[in-house]
Each structure stands twice: as structure tokens, then as C-alpha cells.
Design a protein around this motif. Structure first.
Motif, PDB file in Angstrom:
ATOM      1  N   SER A 154       0.856  -1.159  -0.102  1.00 40.31           N
ATOM      2  CA  SER A 154       0.136   0.074   0.050  1.00 40.31           C
ATOM      3  C   SER A 154       0.852   1.315   0.095  1.00 40.31           C
ATOM      4  O   SER A 154       0.303   2.216  -0.377  1.00 40.31           O
ATOM      5  CB  SER A 154      -0.879   0.279   1.164  1.00 40.31           C
ATOM      6  OG  SER A 154      -1.915  -1.079   1.269  1.00 40.31           O
ATOM      7  N   VAL A 155       2.185   1.308   0.612  1.00 43.50           N
ATOM      8  CA  VAL A 155       3.018   2.372   0.527  1.00 43.50           C
ATOM      9  C   VAL A 155       3.824   2.396  -0.584  1.00 43.50           C
ATOM     10  O   VAL A 155       4.592   3.499  -0.691  1.00 43.50           O
ATOM     11  CB  VAL A 155       3.437   2.559   1.798  1.00 43.50           C
ATOM     12  CG1 VAL A 155       2.399   2.737   3.232  1.00 43.50           C
ATOM     13  CG2 VAL A 155       4.614   1.227   2.139  1.00 43.50           C
ATOM     14  N   TRP A 156       4.052   1.268  -1.456  1.00 47.92           N
ATOM     15  CA  TRP A 156       4.896   1.387  -2.583  1.00 47.92           C
ATOM     16  C   TRP A 156       4.448   2.121  -3.411  1.00 47.92           C
ATOM     17  O   TRP A 156       3.100   2.323  -3.935  1.00 47.92           O
ATOM     18  CB  TRP A 156       5.209   0.027  -3.140  1.00 47.92           C
ATOM     19  CG  TRP A 156       6.077  -0.022  -4.212  1.00 47.92           C
ATOM     20  CD1 TRP A 156       7.294  -0.341  -3.864  1.00 47.92           C
ATOM     21  CD2 TRP A 156       5.881   0.180  -5.517  1.00 47.92           C
ATOM     22  NE1 TRP A 156       8.200  -0.221  -5.266  1.00 47.92           N
ATOM     23  CE2 TRP A 156       7.115  -0.022  -6.189  1.00 47.92           C
ATOM     24  CE3 TRP A 156       4.718   0.442  -6.288  1.00 47.92           C
ATOM     25  CZ2 TRP A 156       7.004   0.074  -7.620  1.00 47.92           C
ATOM     26  CZ3 TRP A 156       4.776   0.371  -7.718  1.00 47.92           C
ATOM     27  CH2 TRP A 156       6.114   0.281  -8.425  1.00 47.92           C
ATOM     28  N   PRO A 157       5.155   3.283  -4.274  1.00 44.98           N
ATOM     29  CA  PRO A 157       6.771   3.222  -4.385  1.00 44.98           C
ATOM     30  C   PRO A 157       7.259   4.325  -3.186  1.00 44.98           C
ATOM     31  O   PRO A 157       8.440   4.575  -3.152  1.00 44.98           O
ATOM     32  CB  PRO A 157       7.142   3.470  -5.664  1.00 44.98           C
ATOM     33  CG  PRO A 157       5.942   4.385  -5.943  1.00 44.98           C
ATOM     34  CD  PRO A 157       4.782   4.090  -5.479  1.00 44.98           C
ATOM     35  N   LEU A 158       6.477   4.798  -2.359  1.00 44.13           N
ATOM     36  CA  LEU A 158       7.004   5.919  -1.411  1.00 44.13           C
ATOM     37  C   LEU A 158       7.721   5.330  -0.512  1.00 44.13           C
ATOM     38  O   LEU A 158       8.892   6.124  -0.126  1.00 44.13           O
ATOM     39  CB  LEU A 158       5.657   6.602  -0.877  1.00 44.13           C
ATOM     40  CG  LEU A 158       4.874   7.556  -1.760  1.00 44.13           C
ATOM     41  CD1 LEU A 158       3.594   8.040  -1.057  1.00 44.13           C
ATOM     42  CD2 LEU A 158       5.558   8.540  -2.325  1.00 44.13           C
ATOM     43  N   LEU A 159       7.519   4.163   0.026  1.00 45.72           N
ATOM     44  CA  LEU A 159       8.396   3.271   0.983  1.00 45.72           C
ATOM     45  C   LEU A 159       8.701   2.009   0.374  1.00 45.72           C
ATOM     46  O   LEU A 159       7.836   1.509  -0.218  1.00 45.72           O
ATOM     47  CB  LEU A 159       7.491   3.152   2.244  1.00 45.72           C
ATOM     48  CG  LEU A 159       7.174   4.396   3.199  1.00 45.72           C
ATOM     49  CD1 LEU A 159       6.477   4.140   4.419  1.00 45.72           C
ATOM     50  CD2 LEU A 159       8.653   5.211   3.713  1.00 45.72           C
ATOM     51  N   ARG A 160       9.884   1.734   0.807  1.00 47.05           N
ATOM     52  CA  ARG A 160      10.516   0.433  -0.156  1.00 47.05           C
ATOM     53  C   ARG A 160      10.726  -0.671   1.201  1.00 47.05           C
ATOM     54  O   ARG A 160      11.322  -0.189   2.116  1.00 47.05           O
ATOM     55  CB  ARG A 160      11.583   0.422  -0.549  1.00 47.05           C
ATOM     56  CG  ARG A 160      11.339   1.559  -1.771  1.00 47.05           C
ATOM     57  CD  ARG A 160      10.899   0.918  -3.304  1.00 47.05           C
ATOM     58  NE  ARG A 160      10.336   1.936  -4.145  1.00 47.05           N
ATOM     59  CZ  ARG A 160      10.984   2.017  -5.175  1.00 47.05           C
ATOM     60  NH1 ARG A 160      11.872   0.770  -5.656  1.00 47.05           N
ATOM     61  NH2 ARG A 160      10.847   2.743  -6.313  1.00 47.05           N
ATOM     62  N   ALA A 161      10.131  -1.789   0.964  1.00 45.37           N
ATOM     63  CA  ALA A 161      10.598  -2.842   2.110  1.00 45.37           C
ATOM     64  C   ALA A 161      11.923  -2.848   2.579  1.00 45.37           C
ATOM     65  O   ALA A 161      12.438  -2.860   3.629  1.00 45.37           O
ATOM     66  CB  ALA A 161       9.989  -3.955   2.001  1.00 45.37           C
TER      67      ALA A 161
END
Length: 192
Positions: free
Chosen positions: A136-143
Motif C-alpha cells: 500500500s505504501v509502494w513506491p513511497l516506501l520500500r521494504a
């Protein structure tokens, strides 16, 4: 409902609530980071299961300090706290996704976002940390960036990342389509 996935999910509580898991037995000094990967088309099944798991842990294991970090909810809270959420929405509407991603690189840098997560959830005092919402947060945050940034602060606390994609034991592939930079310091929680 995918029955094979459900069988894997049903194994999660016995593993993560075991003394061996919580006491990090058998890891020989390795990080206590685990990844539960699943086919992205089963995201809603995993979300439902996590609601069940949260309730079951709080009902039956209330002495255990467990936090479930939903990255989407926390990113929204973080951006609201910094008075950036509405500005981000406006920027995306006016200039598109690429402009939003570029503008959010600074505010959502792991040097800023990880300390927020640690403090917001008092993570360092928990017995177990569950992360979800990666897709849900990709691409703003990456695992892989998140996990790499958490090493120093949480290497001693068992952490399980629920990951909509494939984890081979060294490589993450979000949505089974988008390869990430190599991530090799986590264990696969439950194999197929």
C-alpha cells in the motif's frame, strides 16, 4: 479464500508465540527478522487474518507486548503530524505521481520515518513487531530500505514482515514483479 495460504497463516501463531521464537533461540547471533511472503492477489485474505491475529494475541496473550505496524496508517499519521498530507494530495493532483514521489523522498527518508515508527509505537520495548501494508505504501516506501534501517534499532526484537510478493531467502520481489535491492538478513517465516 486460498486454502494453501490459509494453512500457512494458521501456522503463524504457533511459531511467533513460541518461547523459542520470542527468545531468538537457534539464530546464532543473526537478526530476528522474518518475512511471511504471499501472492499479492491474496492481500485481503492476509489483512483479514492479521485482524484476527491481533485480536487473538490481545485476548489470549495480553502479557506479551506485541505491536502491529500498518505502514499505510503510519505513513498517513506521520504526514498529518508534519502537516504534509494535504500538500501531498494537492501535489499529486496537480503534477502527478512522479512529482509526488520526488517530493516525498526527503520527508519519508528512513532517517526520519524510522525514528517516528520507533517512538510512535514504542517499538523498542515490545516483545514482537508485526509489519504490514508494504504494498500500500509502494513506491513511497520500500521494504528493503525499511528493514535495512531497522537493523540497528531492532535486531534484537523478533520482527515479522508480511510481504505481498516473493522472498527467496535473499531477494524480495514486490507483487511478484518488482525486484528490490537484495535483502539477505531475514529468514522466511513459513515456506510454501
Amino acid at each position: 479464500m486460498n486454502e494453501q495460504l490459509q494453512k500457512r497463516l494458521n501456522k503463524v501463531p504457533d511459531i511467533i508465540l513460541s518461547d523459542e521464537f520470542l527468545n531468538k533461540n537457534g539464530l546464532a547471533g543473526d537478526l530476528c527478522f522474518w518475512i511471511f511472503d504471499y501472492a499479492p492477489e491474496h492481500e485481503l485474505q492476509v489483512r483479514d487474518y492479521l485482524k484476527f491475529l491481533d485480536g487473538m494475541i490481545s485476548d489470549k496473550h495480553d502479557a506479551l507486548k506485541v505491536v502491529h505496524v500498518n505502514l499505510l496508517e503510519d505513513m498517513i499519521t506521520y504526514l498529518k503530524d508534519r502537516k504534509l498530507l494535504e500538500r501531498a494530495f494537492d501535489l499529486q493532483r496537480k503534477k502527478g505521481d512522479a512529482a509526488l514521489i520526488k517530493a516525498m523522498k526527503g520527508p519519508l527518508h528512513m532517517d526520519k520515518f524510522v525514528p517516528f515508527l520507533l517512538k510512535h509505537h514504542n517499538i523498542q520495548s515490545q516483545n514482537l513487531v508485526l509489519f504490514s501494508g508494504v504494498g500500500s505504501v509502494w513506491p513511497l516506501l520500500r521494504a528493503h530500505n525499511l528493514l535495512n534501517s531497522l537493523h540497528a534499532d531492532l535486531g534484537h526484537i523478533p520482527l515479522v514482515l508480511f510481504y505481498p510478493g516473493e522472498y527467496t531467502g535473499k531477494d524480495l520481489t514486490l507483487f511478484n514483479r518488482i525486484p528490490s535491492n537484495n535483502y539477505y538478513r531475514a529468514f522466511k517465516l513459513i515456506s510454501e
